[in-house]
Design an enzyme around this catalytic site. Structure first.
Site, PDB file in Angstrom:
ATOM      1  N   HIS A   1       0.826  -1.206   0.000  1.00 22.08           N
ATOM      2  CA  HIS A   1       0.000   0.000   0.000  1.00 22.08           C
ATOM      3  C   HIS A   1       0.865   1.262   0.000  1.00 22.08           C
ATOM      4  CE1 HIS A   1      -2.198  -3.326   1.879  1.00 22.08           C
ATOM      5  NE2 HIS A   1      -3.310  -2.767   1.444  1.00 22.08           N
TER       6      HIS A   1
ATOM      7  N   PRO B   1      -6.168  -5.043  11.534  1.00 26.87           N
ATOM      8  CA  PRO B   1      -7.616  -4.883  11.669  1.00 26.87           C
ATOM      9  C   PRO B   1      -7.901  -3.434  12.071  1.00 26.87           C
ATOM     10  CG  PRO B   1      -6.806  -6.783  12.920  1.00 26.87           C
ATOM     11  CD  PRO B   1      -5.618  -5.949  12.540  1.00 26.87           C
TER      12      PRO B   1
ATOM     13  N   ASP C   1      -8.972   7.049   7.664  1.00 25.18           N
ATOM     14  CA  ASP C   1     -10.425   7.080   7.452  1.00 25.18           C
ATOM     15  C   ASP C   1     -11.088   5.773   7.868  1.00 25.18           C
ATOM     16  OD1 ASP C   1     -10.517   9.710   6.109  1.00 25.18           O
ATOM     17  OD2 ASP C   1      -9.367   8.695   4.556  1.00 25.18           O
TER      18      ASP C   1
ATOM     19  N   HIS D   1      -4.135   3.124  -3.178  1.00 25.48           N
ATOM     20  CA  HIS D   1      -4.322   2.596  -1.823  1.00 25.48           C
ATOM     21  C   HIS D   1      -3.590   1.268  -1.627  1.00 25.48           C
ATOM     22  CE1 HIS D   1      -6.067   0.892   1.818  1.00 25.48           C
ATOM     23  NE2 HIS D   1      -6.222  -0.209   1.101  1.00 25.48           N
TER      24      HIS D   1
ATOM     25  N   GLU E   1     -17.740  -3.813  24.454  1.00 27.70           N
ATOM     26  CA  GLU E   1     -16.887  -4.972  24.741  1.00 27.70           C
ATOM     27  C   GLU E   1     -15.598  -4.973  23.924  1.00 27.70           C
ATOM     28  OE1 GLU E   1     -20.115  -5.067  23.948  1.00 27.70           O
ATOM     29  OE2 GLU E   1     -21.041  -5.554  25.868  1.00 27.70           O
TER      30      GLU E   1
ATOM     31  N   HIS F   1     -29.107 -14.521  25.160  1.00 30.39           N
ATOM     32  CA  HIS F   1     -28.110 -14.395  26.222  1.00 30.39           C
ATOM     33  C   HIS F   1     -27.468 -15.719  26.617  1.00 30.39           C
ATOM     34  CE1 HIS F   1     -29.577 -10.407  26.372  1.00 30.39           C
ATOM     35  NE2 HIS F   1     -28.958 -10.087  27.486  1.00 30.39           N
TER      36      HIS F   1
HETATM   37  C1  LIG Z   1     -11.373  -4.330  10.243  1.00 32.01           C
HETATM   38  C2  LIG Z   1     -10.860  -4.153   8.855  1.00 32.01           C
HETATM   39  N1  LIG Z   1     -11.717  -4.147   7.842  1.00 32.01           N
HETATM   40  C3  LIG Z   1     -11.286  -4.024   6.569  1.00 32.01           C
HETATM   41  C4  LIG Z   1      -9.944  -3.923   6.302  1.00 32.01           C
HETATM   42  C5  LIG Z   1      -9.445  -3.855   4.866  1.00 32.01           C
HETATM   43  N2  LIG Z   1      -8.959  -2.486   4.585  1.00 32.01           N
HETATM   44  C6  LIG Z   1      -7.661  -2.193   4.671  1.00 32.01           C
HETATM   45  S1  LIG Z   1      -7.396  -0.543   4.481  1.00 32.01           S
HETATM   46  C7  LIG Z   1      -9.045  -0.222   4.253  1.00 32.01           C
HETATM   47  C8  LIG Z   1      -9.570   1.171   4.095  1.00 32.01           C
HETATM   48  C9  LIG Z   1      -8.521   2.117   3.741  1.00 32.01           C
HETATM   49  O1  LIG Z   1      -8.907   3.449   3.898  1.00 32.01           O
HETATM   50  P1  LIG Z   1      -8.034   4.387   4.808  1.00 32.01           P
HETATM   51  O2  LIG Z   1      -8.081   3.867   6.169  1.00 32.01           O
HETATM   52  O3  LIG Z   1      -8.537   5.752   4.604  1.00 32.01           O
HETATM   53  O4  LIG Z   1      -6.568   4.228   4.262  1.00 32.01           O
HETATM   54  P2  LIG Z   1      -5.966   4.915   2.940  1.00 32.01           P
HETATM   55  O5  LIG Z   1      -6.682   4.321   1.784  1.00 32.01           O
HETATM   56  O6  LIG Z   1      -6.215   6.365   3.060  1.00 32.01           O
HETATM   57  O7  LIG Z   1      -4.538   4.522   2.968  1.00 32.01           O
HETATM   58  C10 LIG Z   1      -9.766  -1.399   4.328  1.00 32.01           C
HETATM   59  C11 LIG Z   1     -11.233  -1.460   4.152  1.00 32.01           C
HETATM   60  C12 LIG Z   1      -9.074  -3.948   7.404  1.00 32.01           C
HETATM   61  N3  LIG Z   1      -7.765  -3.878   7.257  1.00 32.01           N
HETATM   62  N4  LIG Z   1      -9.556  -4.020   8.663  1.00 32.01           N
HETATM   63 MG   LIG Z   2      -7.912   7.419   3.713  1.00 32.66          MG
END
Ligand SMILES: Cc1ncc(C[n+]2csc(CCOP(=O)(O)OP(=O)(O)O)c2C)c(N)n1
Ligand SMILES: [Mg+2]
Length: 665
Positions: free
Chosen positions: A23, A111, A149, A259, A406, A468
């Site tokens: 990335h 995550p 984001d 990205h 949680e 529950h």
């Molecule tokens: C819990 C979770 N869901 C989905 C993803 C897969 N994923 C990696 S980055 C991303 C979104 C990226 O957007 P941003 O955080 O704005 O990073 P940028 O593209 O600006 O580098 C996703 C959906 C992940 N890593 N963790």
């Molecule tokens: Mg972003």
């Protein structure tokens, strides 16, 4: 400074290009912030990376690994060759950063959302240690975190933001890389929220800046460090893929495509030339950048000398505390007078746990206990009654009221443990372990010894009904006992004790387990004590023969938790028919499987007739009972009724044990 940020962009883009995977875009946009942070603000000892009072940096978006590795290369933690080896087998530059304090990586990330919640936890731990010990270095520690984001969109940010604001964590500074782009779309395709107002509403100090402007970043960090009452959010408007060029040399900035893929071919070459480097030889630290970081290394020597001197002055007048802090950070098992813990016969194991927690609150000075608004039900109030909850500006207590959150609670507790110096436990209903599983997994991967207390372990929650009543949860969480961590050990210890006294033993094992998370599963309802003379120390074997079992048994009955006493009731009936019975309590199959083959064979010999009973899915006991034996368990969701009625209707009584076992002969 801009040249240094460009250097990070060049390295990040080149790592991804060479790996043909990764990335680059986000990393290139965030380079300016991380450069200012490490070259001017972050205070740590390069020679002593695990020093307890260091500032810490928690990355949330793990996909921005190339940014972190490049920065860590500038401070000498990674070599150019290691950067070239991004994402390859055996390389320390793993696809997403993995906890390695020596290398400057404070948390595993990937995550989205969890990383910044760890930072909230670490900030709490620093406040707690400052209040508890008076060591001035904890007061001066700053916890930095970086969110993107995706992290802001993740639900966990609601909990983390609320808690940090509520507790007034002014030692927490979060940079939000607001580049308006996420993985598959621009952010405006999914959100129109006013993030600044949201964090302000939670009580944060919010600053909005150009996230690619070194001066503005410096000013914002200075303001944030001076803040006395609130955590600070610096919203940095960043340019995704800053400096990136396409094949035709037009701008490749603010483009989703950067990205998660290499810039590629001519686009890559044009980008590197645009940023002032040689595409044929991009893995270089510029001389002026080396100078900048050499200057910082020099400053850090002075900064650290002052900090060490301050700590030493304090240690001279607080020698006992200074020794204690060392042992806390070494993760030593605390001295606990386990023998003096007296359990009430027949008590529910959640109440027995409260008894232990009361002793721990008194005897373990560096322990923090948390609950997600269930302390009087999950019985973490056994701990709370001996202390008080954290409050805004007051960390003299040791209880963390997380509110109904949680996953946030679990991640904050992990963050406390990552900070170090504290022992952490958190409680909620077992059925809601589902809300925590992603954090449990990360705790297991990072080998962080958080204790997860899960009560109301089965359908005997009763009147609250199937929503529950955990059924499949035990099988789920026990999968973590089967999964090995990278140290080759079980990634988690899961214990479901059979009565009040076994609960004390389970807690002892949990406290002694300093190298992986522990799950403790407790009953809501009272449980009949195991037969007289039971050797509870055998709990440490994971499975053992309950007192009163017969020699040369015709059948072996296996269970964990309250089903063990149900087996005892069934055994009485079976013995009337002349059958010889062995009863095995198996609080942890994972632990049992780490015993010698001889021991395992002596408890459950292969080829014997085995019957298992579980209030979970039958598969929960499959590993112990085997496919030739018989398992009686829950086949469906639970039902709403008083638990004694459910026991009868669902067949969890001695009579049904008798019937089930008789049918095997
Ligand atoms: C819990 C979770 N869901 C989905 C993803 C897969 N994923 C990696 S980055 C991303 C979104 C990226 O957007 P941003 O955080 O704005 O990073 P940028 O593209 O600006 O580098 C996703 C959906 C992940 N890593 N963790
Ligand atoms: Mg972003």
């Amino acid at each position: 400074m801009n040249h240094a940020a460009d250097n990070i962009r060049i390295l990040a883009a080149s790592m991804v290009e060479k790996a043909k995977s990764g990335h680059p875009g986000g990393a290139m946009g965030g380079a300016d912030f991380i450069n200012v942070l490490y070259s001017e603000f972050l205070e740590y000892d390069p020679e002593n990376p695990s020093w307890e009072g260091r500032d810490r940096f928690f990355l949330d978006p793990g996909h921005m690994a190339p940014m972190l590795y490049s920065e860590l290369a500038l401070i000498g933690k990674f070599t150019m060759d290691e950067l070239k080896d991004l994402r390859q087998w055996g390389s320390p530059t793993t696809g997403h950063p993995e906890l390695n304090v020596t290398r400057g990586i404070e948390n595993t990330s990937g995550p989205l959302g969890q990383g910044h919640a760890y930072a909230v936890g670490a900030a709490i731990a620093a406040k707690f240690l400052a209040a508890r010990t008076g060591n001035p270095v904890f007061e001066k520690e700053t916890i930095y975190t970086y969110i993107s984001d995706g992290g802001v969109e993740e639900e966990i940010s609601q909990g983390a933001g609320r808690i940090a604001g509520f507790l007034g964590l002014n030692n927490l500074i979060m940079f939000y890389d607001s580049n308006d782009i996420q993985l598959s779309t621009e952010c405006n395709a999914v959100t129109a929220e006013n993030t600044a107002m949201k964090y302000e509403a939670w009580g944060w100090n919010v600053l909005e800046i150009n996230g690619n402007d070194c001066e503005e970043i410096r000013e914002a960090l200075t303001t944030a460090k001076a803040e006395k009452k609130r955590p600070t959010l610096i919203i940095g408007k960043c340019i995704m893929g800053k400096g990136a060029r396409k094949e035709d040399n037009s701008s490749y900035e603010r483009n989703c495509k950067t990205h998660g893929a290499p810039l590629g071919g001519d686009a890559y070459k044009n980008t590197i030339v645009n940023l002032g480097a040689d595409p044929e030889n991009p893995f270089v630290i510029f001389d002026d950048v080396k100078e900048l970081y050499a200057k910082r290394a020099h400053e850090l020597k002075d900064i650290m000398a002052t900090k060490y001197a301050e700590e030493e002055t304090w240690a001279k007048s607080n020698p006992d505390k200074a020794v204690k802090i060392k042992s806390w950070f070494a993760g030593k098992t605390p001295d606990i007078d386990w023998k003096s813990i007296e359990q009430k016969e027949g008590n529910a194991t959640r109440n027995a746990s409260a008894t232990v927690l009361g002793a721990l609150a008194e005897q373990v000075e560096n322990m923090i206990c948390a609950s997600a608004d269930l302390s009087n039900s999950d019985k973490t109030d056994g701990f709370l009654k001996k202390t008080h909850a954290f409050a805004n500006g007051d960390f003299s207590g040791a209880f963390f009221q997380a509110g109904v959150a949680e996953l946030t609670m679990a991640c904050c507790c992990i963050g406390m443990a990552l900070h170090g110096g504290v022992i952490v436990a958190c409680g909620t209903f077992f059925v809601f372990s589902d809300y925590m599983k992603p954090a449990v997994r990360m705790a297991a991967l990072m080998e962080v010894p958080v204790k997860f207390i899960w009560t109301h372990d089965a359908f005997r929650v009763g009147e609250d009904g199937p929503t529950h009543e955990p059924v499949e949860q035990e099988a789920q969480i026990r999968l973590m006992e089967r999964l090995k961590n990278h140290s080759g050990k079980n990634s988690m210890l899961v214990l479901r004790p059979a009565d009040a006294d076994e609960t004390t033993e389970a807690w002892k094992l949990a406290i002694e387990n300093t190298s992986s998370p522990t799950g403790l599963i407790f009953s809501r309802q009272n449980i009949t004590k195991l037969p007289a003379g039971n050797d509870y120390s055998q709990t440490a074997k994971g499975a053992y023969i309950v007192a009163g079992s017969d020699e040369k048994p015709d059948v072996i009955l296996v269970a964990s938790g309250s089903e063990v006493s149900t087996l005892v009731a069934g055994a009485e009936l079976l013995r009337k028919d002349g059958l010889k019975i062995r009863i095995v309590s198996a609080p942890s199959e994972g632990l049992f499987r780490t015993q010698s083959k001889e021991y395992q064979e002596s408890i459950i010999p292969s080829g014997s007739k085995i019957f298992g009973m579980t209030a979970g899915l039958p598969v929960t006991l499959l590993g112990l009972v085997g496919t030739n034996g018989k398992i009686f368990g829950m086949e469906s969701f639970g039902f709403s009724a008083p638990y004694k009625v459910l026991d009868e209707k669902l067949g969890f009584n001695g009579e049904n044990v008798y019937n089930q076992v008789k049918a095997m002969f």
